[in-house]
Scaffold this motif. Structure first.
Motif, PDB file in Angstrom:
ATOM      1  N   PHE A  35       6.058  14.482   4.745  1.00 45.95           N
ATOM      2  CA  PHE A  35       5.990  13.739   3.384  1.00 45.95           C
ATOM      3  C   PHE A  35       7.427  14.066   1.940  1.00 45.95           C
ATOM      4  CE2 PHE A  35       6.194  14.152  -1.595  1.00 45.95           C
ATOM      5  CZ  PHE A  35       5.540  13.076  -1.938  1.00 45.95           C
ATOM      6  N   HIS A  36       7.893  14.955   2.152  1.00 46.16           N
ATOM      7  CA  HIS A  36       9.212  15.522   1.441  1.00 46.16           C
ATOM      8  C   HIS A  36      10.127  14.111   2.428  1.00 46.16           C
ATOM      9  CE1 HIS A  36       9.489  17.842   5.191  1.00 46.16           C
ATOM     10  NE2 HIS A  36      10.720  18.447   4.963  1.00 46.16           N
ATOM     11  N   ARG A  37      10.555  13.980   3.547  1.00 43.28           N
ATOM     12  CA  ARG A  37      10.834  13.089   3.949  1.00 43.28           C
ATOM     13  C   ARG A  37      11.281  12.100   3.331  1.00 43.28           C
ATOM     14  NH1 ARG A  37      10.008  17.188   7.990  1.00 43.28           N
ATOM     15  NH2 ARG A  37      12.605  18.319   9.007  1.00 43.28           N
ATOM     16  N   GLN A  38       9.604  11.934   3.662  1.00 39.81           N
ATOM     17  CA  GLN A  38       8.907  10.366   3.440  1.00 39.81           C
ATOM     18  C   GLN A  38       9.616  10.006   1.933  1.00 39.81           C
ATOM     19  OE1 GLN A  38       5.134  10.978   4.732  1.00 39.81           O
ATOM     20  NE2 GLN A  38       4.862   8.921   4.974  1.00 39.81           N
ATOM     21  N   PHE A  39       9.673  10.592   0.684  1.00 41.36           N
ATOM     22  CA  PHE A  39      10.468  10.629  -0.317  1.00 41.36           C
ATOM     23  C   PHE A  39      11.768  10.529  -0.360  1.00 41.36           C
ATOM     24  CE2 PHE A  39      11.222  12.332  -4.819  1.00 41.36           C
ATOM     25  CZ  PHE A  39       9.811  11.761  -5.633  1.00 41.36           C
ATOM     26  N   SER A  40      11.752  11.498   0.353  1.00 41.38           N
ATOM     27  CA  SER A  40      13.759  11.044  -0.128  1.00 41.38           C
ATOM     28  C   SER A  40      13.983  10.003   0.481  1.00 41.38           C
ATOM     29  CB  SER A  40      14.801  12.617   1.052  1.00 41.38           C
ATOM     30  OG  SER A  40      14.100  14.026   1.138  1.00 41.38           O
ATOM     31  N   ALA A  41      14.051   9.336   1.753  1.00 45.48           N
ATOM     32  CA  ALA A  41      14.380   8.327   2.623  1.00 45.48           C
ATOM     33  C   ALA A  41      13.814   7.540   1.003  1.00 45.48           C
ATOM     34  CB  ALA A  41      13.361   7.876   3.507  1.00 45.48           C
ATOM     35  N   THR A  42      12.755   7.515   0.461  1.00 47.93           N
ATOM     36  CA  THR A  42      12.348   6.019  -0.364  1.00 47.93           C
ATOM     37  C   THR A  42      13.254   6.248  -1.373  1.00 47.93           C
ATOM     38  OG1 THR A  42      10.033   6.071   0.423  1.00 47.93           O
ATOM     39  CG2 THR A  42      10.035   5.244  -1.641  1.00 47.93           C
ATOM     40  N   PHE A  43      13.220   7.398  -2.478  1.00 46.37           N
ATOM     41  CA  PHE A  43      14.291   7.154  -3.864  1.00 46.37           C
ATOM     42  C   PHE A  43      15.718   7.880  -3.694  1.00 46.37           C
ATOM     43  CE2 PHE A  43       8.676   7.993  -3.994  1.00 46.37           C
ATOM     44  CZ  PHE A  43       9.152   6.913  -5.599  1.00 46.37           C
ATOM     45  N   GLY A  44      16.370   8.387  -2.769  1.00 46.82           N
ATOM     46  CA  GLY A  44      17.254   8.815  -2.883  1.00 46.82           C
ATOM     47  C   GLY A  44      17.552  10.034  -3.299  1.00 46.82           C
ATOM     48  N   ASN A  71       1.045  -0.951  -0.254  1.00 47.41           N
ATOM     49  CA  ASN A  71       0.158   0.230  -0.154  1.00 47.41           C
ATOM     50  C   ASN A  71       0.856   0.973   0.170  1.00 47.41           C
ATOM     51  OD1 ASN A  71      -1.750   2.436   2.120  1.00 47.41           O
ATOM     52  ND2 ASN A  71      -2.876   1.571   0.225  1.00 47.41           N
ATOM     53  N   TYR A  72       1.940   1.344   0.360  1.00 48.93           N
ATOM     54  CA  TYR A  72       2.605   2.102   1.038  1.00 48.93           C
ATOM     55  C   TYR A  72       3.438   2.436  -0.887  1.00 48.93           C
ATOM     56  CZ  TYR A  72       6.372   5.745   3.000  1.00 48.93           C
ATOM     57  OH  TYR A  72       6.809   6.401   3.540  1.00 48.93           O
ATOM     58  N   GLN A  73       4.281   1.694  -0.875  1.00 46.12           N
ATOM     59  CA  GLN A  73       4.089   1.797  -2.549  1.00 46.12           C
ATOM     60  C   GLN A  73       3.645   2.185  -3.259  1.00 46.12           C
ATOM     61  OE1 GLN A  73       6.470  -2.520  -3.000  1.00 46.12           O
ATOM     62  NE2 GLN A  73       8.355  -1.975  -1.844  1.00 46.12           N
ATOM     63  N   ASP A  74       2.119   1.649  -3.359  1.00 48.00           N
ATOM     64  CA  ASP A  74       1.092   1.675  -3.767  1.00 48.00           C
ATOM     65  C   ASP A  74       1.119   3.665  -3.928  1.00 48.00           C
ATOM     66  OD1 ASP A  74       0.872  -0.494  -5.152  1.00 48.00           O
ATOM     67  OD2 ASP A  74      -0.706  -1.023  -4.301  1.00 48.00           O
TER      68      ASP A  74
END
Length: 293
Positions: free
Chosen positions: A43-52, A7-10
């Motif tokens: 969100f901005h930290r989640q995005f950076s953590a997920t995608f680098g 769900n998180y990845q989606d």
């Protein structure tokens, strides 16, 4: 736990699709966090953590990738149009940003692209996408189709895959001059080597366009050939079709051994049905064909 991760990845994938679909629009953190249904404060930290990489840099790279494709492959657009599409109000600001990213001015890139620094600059974008864009295929995705033979004009690429974009640029220019538009003349890639052979010099792929008309080379090394007819296992890939190796590996490694079929003596190939930047990257479509006996 597995369902929660999926769900998180989606939700993150939904953000990438939204960015691709709205590169011309306002892609601020508030709007993107709402697309993912995440808190705007995290969100901005989640995005950076997920995608680098940050959301801002991801959007910049996505816009610059589209701009570079427009410059290299779409002569009808002038630099001002490309700058506006990339969300720059003035061509000089776009030129500075483009040069900083790729080491060339937009005009210089259009005339003679230096693809090696281009590939390096867009590496973080491709890496980010590969983290969540890996395709999961099943046997239900594979169909067996009786394919009719197709006469093609061929431009061969032999050698380092890093120089493939230059061959693609020449191929597009040649087919434009020959009036072989993708809407009326199908586009194929025939892979004659692995995507990453042990020696880059061994990389080999044929760029093909379907045509029965007499071929006028116009200074290019163009050969006449044919994609043979016969039974094929076909796997459709939708979205981010730059790298079709996962689809090819699925056909060879998973589908073929379980199918009871045998591969025919012709290389695996693909037909490209839609193209970036004419459509957003997540809407590009390609069919991968494994010829069968």
């Amino acid at each position: 736990m597995k369902a929660a991760v999926q769900n998180y990845q989606d939700r993150m994938r939904r953000v990438l699709d939204h960015i691709d679909r709205h590169l011309d629009g306002d892609l601020d953190l508030d709007g993107l966090s709402a697309v993912a249904a995440f808190s705007k404060f995290h969100f901005h930290r989640q995005f950076s953590a997920t995608f680098g990489l940050s959301v801002h840099r991801y959007v910049q790279l996505a816009r610059m990738k589209r701009a570079s494709h427009q410059l290299a492959y779409m002569d009808a657009l002038d630099v001002t149009d490309v700058a506006m599409d990339a969300d720059y109000d003035a061509p000089d600001a776009f030129a500075r940003a483009f040069r900083q990213r790729f080491g060339q001015s937009p005009s210089s890139f259009r005339k003679s692209p230096d693809w090696e620094p281009w590939l390096a600059a867009l590496g973080p974008l491709d890496n980010a996408r590969s983290k969540l864009m890996q395709k999961t295929f099943t046997t239900d995705d594979v169909t067996i189709r009786d394919v009719q033979p197709t006469k093609v004009a061929i431009m061969e690429h032999r050698g380092d895959p890093a120089t493939l974009p230059a061959t693609i640029q020449r191929f597009i220019a040649w087919r434009k001059a020959a009036h072989l538009h993708p809407s009326t003349s199908p586009t194929f890639n025939v892979w004659r080597s692995e995507r990453r052979p042990a020696s880059p010099a061994d990389y080999s792929v044929d760029l093909c366009v379907g045509t029965a008309q007499a071929i006028v080379a116009n200074g290019e090394e163009i050969k006449a050939g044919e994609i043979p007819g016969g039974r094929c296992a076909v796997l459709r890939v939708v979205g981010y079709t730059d790298n079709l190796e996962p689809a090819a590996l699925y056909l060879y490694r998973n589908w073929l051994p379980a199918s009871g079929e045998e591969a025919r003596d012709f290389p695996i190939y693909c037909q490209r049905l839609s193209f970036f930047p004419e459509v957003p990257e997540h809407e590009t479509v390609a069919d991968v064909f494994l010829p069968l006996k």
